[in-house]
Design a protein around this motif. Structure first.
Motif, PDB file in Angstrom:
ATOM      1  N   LYS A   1     -47.037 -86.422  16.614  1.00 14.35           N
ATOM      2  CA  LYS A   1     -47.961 -85.273  16.553  1.00 14.35           C
ATOM      3  C   LYS A   1     -47.636 -84.268  15.450  1.00 14.35           C
ATOM      4  O   LYS A   1     -48.114 -83.147  15.470  1.00 14.35           O
ATOM      5  CB  LYS A   1     -47.929 -84.558  17.920  1.00 14.35           C
ATOM      6  CG  LYS A   1     -48.451 -85.420  19.059  1.00 14.35           C
ATOM      7  CD  LYS A   1     -48.249 -84.764  20.401  1.00 14.35           C
ATOM      8  CE  LYS A   1     -46.794 -84.786  20.799  1.00 14.35           C
ATOM      9  NZ  LYS A   1     -46.464 -84.467  22.155  1.00 14.35           N
TER      10      LYS A   1
ATOM     11  N   LYS B   1     -43.178 -80.323  22.448  1.00  8.05           N
ATOM     12  CA  LYS B   1     -44.244 -79.609  23.167  1.00  8.05           C
ATOM     13  C   LYS B   1     -45.212 -79.003  22.145  1.00  8.05           C
ATOM     14  O   LYS B   1     -44.847 -78.811  20.984  1.00  8.05           O
ATOM     15  CB  LYS B   1     -43.635 -78.494  24.014  1.00  8.05           C
ATOM     16  CG  LYS B   1     -42.764 -79.019  25.132  1.00  8.05           C
ATOM     17  CD  LYS B   1     -42.435 -77.900  26.101  1.00  8.05           C
ATOM     18  CE  LYS B   1     -41.516 -78.382  27.192  1.00  8.05           C
ATOM     19  NZ  LYS B   1     -40.207 -78.842  26.687  1.00  8.05           N
ATOM     20  N   GLU B   2     -46.437 -78.696  22.604  1.00  8.50           N
ATOM     21  CA  GLU B   2     -47.438 -78.070  21.740  1.00  8.50           C
ATOM     22  C   GLU B   2     -46.835 -76.838  21.053  1.00  8.50           C
ATOM     23  O   GLU B   2     -46.157 -76.027  21.711  1.00  8.50           O
ATOM     24  CB  GLU B   2     -48.648 -77.682  22.626  1.00  8.50           C
ATOM     25  CG  GLU B   2     -49.935 -77.379  21.874  1.00  8.50           C
ATOM     26  CD  GLU B   2     -50.387 -78.493  20.940  1.00  8.50           C
ATOM     27  OE1 GLU B   2     -50.298 -79.683  21.325  1.00  8.50           O
ATOM     28  OE2 GLU B   2     -50.821 -78.162  19.814  1.00  8.50           O
ATOM     29  N   GLY B   3     -47.055 -76.699  19.774  1.00 10.54           N
ATOM     30  CA  GLY B   3     -46.548 -75.525  19.056  1.00 10.54           C
ATOM     31  C   GLY B   3     -45.105 -75.681  18.589  1.00 10.54           C
ATOM     32  O   GLY B   3     -44.556 -74.787  17.939  1.00 10.54           O
TER      33      GLY B   3
ATOM     34  N   CYS C   1     -42.204 -78.410  16.654  1.00 10.32           N
ATOM     35  CA  CYS C   1     -42.075 -79.672  15.919  1.00 10.32           C
ATOM     36  C   CYS C   1     -40.620 -79.808  15.497  1.00 10.32           C
ATOM     37  O   CYS C   1     -40.142 -79.068  14.639  1.00 10.32           O
ATOM     38  CB  CYS C   1     -42.995 -79.682  14.698  1.00 10.32           C
ATOM     39  SG  CYS C   1     -42.843 -81.199  13.744  1.00 10.32           S
TER      40      CYS C   1
ATOM     41  N   ASP D   1     -51.232 -81.943  11.001  1.00  5.89           N
ATOM     42  CA  ASP D   1     -52.506 -81.290  11.277  1.00  5.89           C
ATOM     43  C   ASP D   1     -53.601 -82.265  10.827  1.00  5.89           C
ATOM     44  O   ASP D   1     -54.153 -82.140   9.746  1.00  5.89           O
ATOM     45  CB  ASP D   1     -52.544 -79.980  10.467  1.00  5.89           C
ATOM     46  CG  ASP D   1     -53.868 -79.270  10.615  1.00  5.89           C
ATOM     47  OD1 ASP D   1     -54.631 -79.606  11.531  1.00  5.89           O
ATOM     48  OD2 ASP D   1     -54.137 -78.378   9.791  1.00  5.89           O
TER      49      ASP D   1
END
Ligand SMILES: Cc1ncc(COP(=O)(O)O)c(C=O)c1O
Length: 444
Positions: free
Chosen positions: A177, A193-195, A197, A180
């Protein structure tokens, strides 16, 4: 065509041309080109990301024609209306404090000047750029271009240090993930987790080490020159947030951050007008060319008043930069991008494009990536190695023979580069995807 082949020795041997059977292009309109035999092509490369609003766009043509009747050239020693009108329109696309523009004639010249601005403003000399980056061909800028295929054998731009390539697909760190991009990375996993990296954090640790080890502790680097998405390097996107954090680290050492938007600017990435905005990064200097003029030879460097003013310690002169013809064209291009909502088109059609490419069922596609209408398709062989040059050339030729023109890039030349005029629609995407799918499947 025979005549062209006979005249070929008049041009330098080292200049790059595509295809076994060379194309002689005679006409262009919108997203289409025609060759000397009258065959029509869908142009998915836009003269290397340069034809931004469409070949021979009527509004841009009209602006150029009107200006040719009034005034061609005076040079910057006299003021003209077009340069002020254009400077106002161009700087309006930038956030504060990026509000002063130097006009030049190409991307290489823009980067050359940006390096000079950074060196002048900081009083330092050492620069940093990234491996797999391409910034042009002047002798200074060649020092910052870090692809062996483009490196010259003669001495060139010294004192530019290289940071490792920040590539979440092939680089040291990366995960599903990281990017972008509507398409995830297939060959890597991550549980970030989201946000967050973790790849970004690891690359940033290395970036900070580079700053600590490679530059004098008593001063520091003059600046960091980087593309917001690598173009010639094969549409390589950094993990989310990398540029923001790298720019912050560089600024902490007193260096200036230069965002090379020669390929990524003017709305091509869809969500934002400039590539650095997609990473929430704050550059001190931005360079642009290619799409700025839809094929008219021009470029620009936008920076802060403070940095521009410090350059006035010595005079600056450029015979052609911002001449009335270039300014009229540049302003018309900006108008067309806005009137025809081309940035929005890049977002919508680009997402569709990426998803359609990712849906091609082929183990020879290692990675599909990009943002808006800046797309890359990395091809691999059955063992997962970069697709060998001969097979790649055959597929590339096959796409052309199906009436679609694309580009290629990356160190091994195994990434298909798709960067069309920003006016293409979903029907064009379907045609291109069909041609690419078929050529990969048949190997030619
Ligand atoms: C990112 C980037 N910067 C700079 C340049 C150099 O631009 P020009 O060929 O106009 O000198 C290029 C050209 O491909 C580029 O892709």
């Amino acid at each position: 065509m025979q005549r062209v082949n006979a005249l070929r020795p008049l041009l330098p041997k080292g200049t790059l041309t595509f295809y076994k059977d060379q194309l002689l292009i005679t006409k262009g309109s919108g997203q289409f080109l025609w060759d000397s035999a009258g065959k029509k092509y869908l142009d998915m490369f836009g003269g290397i990301v340069t034809v931004s609003v469409g070949h021979c766009h009527p509004k841009v043509n009209a602006a150029l024609k009107e200006q040719t009747e009034k005034l061609w050239h005076t040079t910057s020693i006299y003021h003209t209306e077009p340069i002020y009108e254009y400077a106002q329109a161009l700087t309006a696309t930038f956030p504060d404090p990026l509000k002063v523009v130097f006009f030049v004639n190409s991307g290489s010249e823009a980067n050359d000047l940006a390096i000079a601005l950074a060196r002048n403003h900081t009083g330092r000399f050492d620069m940093l750029s990234m491996r797999n980056g391409y910034h042009g061909m002047t002798q200074t800028v060649l020092g910052a271009t870090n692809l062996g295929t483009w490196k010259p054998t003669f001495p060139h731009g010294f004192s530019v240090y290289k940071f490792m390539n920040v590539d979440p697909y092939k680089g040291v760190w990366g995960g599903t993930k990281c990017r972008d991009c509507p398409v995830e990375i297939k060959n890597r996993k991550c549980d970030c987790k989201e946000g967050q990296c973790s790849a970004t954090s690891k690359y940033i640790d290395q970036f900070e080490e580079t700053l600590a080890y490679d530059f004098p502790a008593s001063s520091g680097p003059a600046g960091f020159l980087v593309e917001s998405i690598q173009g010639v390097g094969g549409t390589v996107q950094y993990p989310k947030g990398f540029l923001k954090r790298a720019f912050e680290a560089m600024k902490k050492r007193g260096g200036l951050c230069i965002s090379d938007e020669v390929q990524t600017g003017f709305g091509r990435l869809g969500s934002h007008f400039w590539g650095f905005q997609t990473q929430d990064a704050t550059p001190d200097i931005v360079t642009m060319a290619k799409g700025i003029g839809n094929g008219f030879p021009m470029g620009a460097v936008v920076t802060t008043k403070e940095i521009a003013d410090s350059f006035a310690r010595s005079l600056y002169f450029n015979t052609f930069g911002g001449n009335p013809l270039a300014s009229a064209v540049g302003k018309a291009v900006l108008d067309v991008i806005e009137e025809e909502k081309l940035q929005e088109n890049c977002l919508k059609v680009g997402e569709y494009f990426l998803k359609q490419l990712a849906a091609i069922d082929s183990s020879l596609i290692g990675d599909v990536r990009g943002k808006g209408l800046m797309v890359g398709v990395e091809l691999i062989d059955e063992e997962g190695n970069p697709m060998p040059a001969a097979r790649m050339a055959s597929i590339f030729e096959g796409v052309k023979n199906r009436g679609v023109l694309i580009g290629k890039g990356g160190l091994q030349g195994n990434t298909l580069r798709i960067k069309p005029p920003m006016c293409i629609d979903k029907k064009d995407v379907d045609m291109a995807v069909q041609a690419i799918d078929d050529a990969i499947r048949k190997g030619q």
